[in-house]
Design a protein around this motif. Structure first.
Motif, PDB file in Angstrom:
ATOM      1  N   PHE A  69       0.716  -1.201  -0.146  1.00  0.00           N
ATOM      2  CA  PHE A  69       0.010  -0.049   0.021  1.00  0.00           C
ATOM      3  C   PHE A  69       0.787   1.129  -0.080  1.00  0.00           C
ATOM      4  N   ASP A  70       1.885   1.383   0.930  1.00  0.00           N
ATOM      5  CA  ASP A  70       2.742   2.531   0.778  1.00  0.00           C
ATOM      6  C   ASP A  70       3.451   2.571  -0.498  1.00  0.00           C
ATOM      7  N   ARG A  71       3.811   1.544  -1.263  1.00  0.00           N
ATOM      8  CA  ARG A  71       4.323   1.711  -2.503  1.00  0.00           C
ATOM      9  C   ARG A  71       3.437   2.207  -3.636  1.00  0.00           C
ATOM     10  N   ALA A  72       2.313   1.751  -3.427  1.00  0.00           N
ATOM     11  CA  ALA A  72       0.901   2.271  -4.199  1.00  0.00           C
ATOM     12  C   ALA A  72       0.620   3.581  -4.107  1.00  0.00           C
ATOM     13  N   LEU A  73       0.787   4.198  -2.917  1.00  0.00           N
ATOM     14  CA  LEU A  73       0.646   5.584  -2.460  1.00  0.00           C
ATOM     15  C   LEU A  73       1.635   6.476  -3.178  1.00  0.00           C
ATOM     16  N   ALA A  74       2.910   6.030  -3.090  1.00  0.00           N
ATOM     17  CA  ALA A  74       4.004   6.647  -3.668  1.00  0.00           C
ATOM     18  C   ALA A  74       4.100   6.712  -5.296  1.00  0.00           C
ATOM     19  N   ALA A  75       3.491   5.666  -5.764  1.00  0.00           N
ATOM     20  CA  ALA A  75       3.474   5.626  -7.163  1.00  0.00           C
ATOM     21  C   ALA A  75       2.168   6.371  -7.711  1.00  0.00           C
ATOM     22  N   MET A  76       1.274   6.611  -6.721  1.00  0.00           N
ATOM     23  CA  MET A  76       0.139   7.414  -7.209  1.00  0.00           C
ATOM     24  C   MET A  76       0.440   8.938  -7.325  1.00  0.00           C
ATOM     25  N   GLU A  77       1.465   9.228  -6.512  1.00  0.00           N
ATOM     26  CA  GLU A  77       2.055  10.719  -6.466  1.00  0.00           C
ATOM     27  C   GLU A  77       2.469  11.068  -7.941  1.00  0.00           C
ATOM     28  N   THR A  78       3.355  10.294  -8.473  1.00  0.00           N
ATOM     29  CA  THR A  78       4.089  10.565  -9.513  1.00  0.00           C
ATOM     30  C   THR A  78       3.508   9.955 -10.970  1.00  0.00           C
ATOM     31  N   VAL A  95      -4.029   6.772 -14.890  1.00  0.00           N
ATOM     32  CA  VAL A  95      -4.825   5.859 -13.731  1.00  0.00           C
ATOM     33  C   VAL A  95      -4.815   4.761 -13.981  1.00  0.00           C
ATOM     34  N   ALA A  96      -4.683   3.978 -14.966  1.00  0.00           N
ATOM     35  CA  ALA A  96      -5.065   2.401 -15.179  1.00  0.00           C
ATOM     36  C   ALA A  96      -3.772   1.606 -14.427  1.00  0.00           C
ATOM     37  N   PRO A  97      -2.660   2.173 -14.470  1.00  0.00           N
ATOM     38  CA  PRO A  97      -1.607   1.249 -13.899  1.00  0.00           C
ATOM     39  C   PRO A  97      -1.834   1.642 -12.326  1.00  0.00           C
TER      40      PRO A  97
END
Length: 179
Positions: free
Chosen positions: A86-95, A99-101
C-alpha cells in the motif's frame, strides 16, 4: 557377642514397653490432641490447595493473554507486506501520469490482502441481495417498500458486508430489507 546382643534386645524391649506405657497413660488427651492435629492438617491442606488453585487460575489467565497476543502477532506479521505494498502504491500515485496502472496496482494489493485474510479463516458473506432476511447473520438497518412482490422480506441492499471467522459470525451484515 551374645551378651551384647542380649543387652541390645533388652534395651529394645524396654523402649517398646516405655512407649506403650506412654500411650496408655494419656488416652483422653491423645484423642483430643489427635483430633486437633487432624483439624490443623486439614486446614493446612485446604489452605495449600486453595493457594495452588489460585496460582493455577493466575497462570492460565496469563497464558491465555500471551496466546492471544502471540496469535495477533502472527497475523500482523502476515499483513505487514501488504502494508508495504500500500505504501508503494501511494508513492506511485503521486508520480503517476495515468490512472490505469495505479488502479491495477491497488487491485492487486486488495486481492493479496483478501487472500491473506482468507488464509487466516476470514470469509465474506456473499450473494445476500435477493436472499431472505436472517437475523442470525444480518442486521436490518432499515426497511423500504419492496420494488417488486418477490423482494418482500428479502435483502434489497447491503450497506456493510458481514464476515465469518472459521464459520462463526464476527460481523453481521448491515442490510436494507423490502416490505
Amino acid at each position: 557377642m551374645n551378651e551384647q546382643e542380649n543387652n541390645i534386645q533388652d534395651e529394645n524391649l524396654a523402649s517398646v514397653d516405655s512407649t506403650s506405657e506412654e500411650n496408655t497413660v494419656q488416652p483422653e488427651e491423645t484423642a483430643e490432641e489427635r483430633l486437633q492435629q487432624e483439624l490443623t492438617n486439614a486446614n493446612d491442606k485446604y489452605t495449600r490447595l486453595f493457594a495452588e488453585f489460585d496460582n493455577y487460575k493466575k497462570r492460565t489467565s496469563k497464558e491465555r493473554v500471551e496466546l492471544i497476543q502471540a496469535a495477533s502477532k502472527d497475523v500482523l506479521i502476515k499483513i505487514l507486506p501488504i502494508l508495504d505494498d500500500f505504501d508503494r502504491a501511494l508513492a506511485a500515485m503521486e508520480t503517476a501520469q495515468e490512472v490505469a496502472p495505479v488502479k491495477e496496482g491497488v487491485e492487486l494489493v486488495s486481492q493479496k490482502f483478501k487472500k491473506t485474510l482468507a488464509n487466516e479463516g476470514l470469509k465474506e458473506m456473499e450473494n445476500l441481495i435477493g436472499q431472505p432476511f436472517d437475523a442470525e447473520y444480518q442486521e436490518a438497518i432499515t426497511a423500504i417498500p419492496a420494488p417488486s412482490e418477490e423482494l418482500k422480506n428479502k435483502i434489497i441492499d447491503v450497506v456493510e458486508k458481514g464476515y465469518f471467522l472459521h464459520d462463526k459470525v464476527i460481523r453481521f451484515a448491515k442490510v436494507v430489507i423490502g416490505q
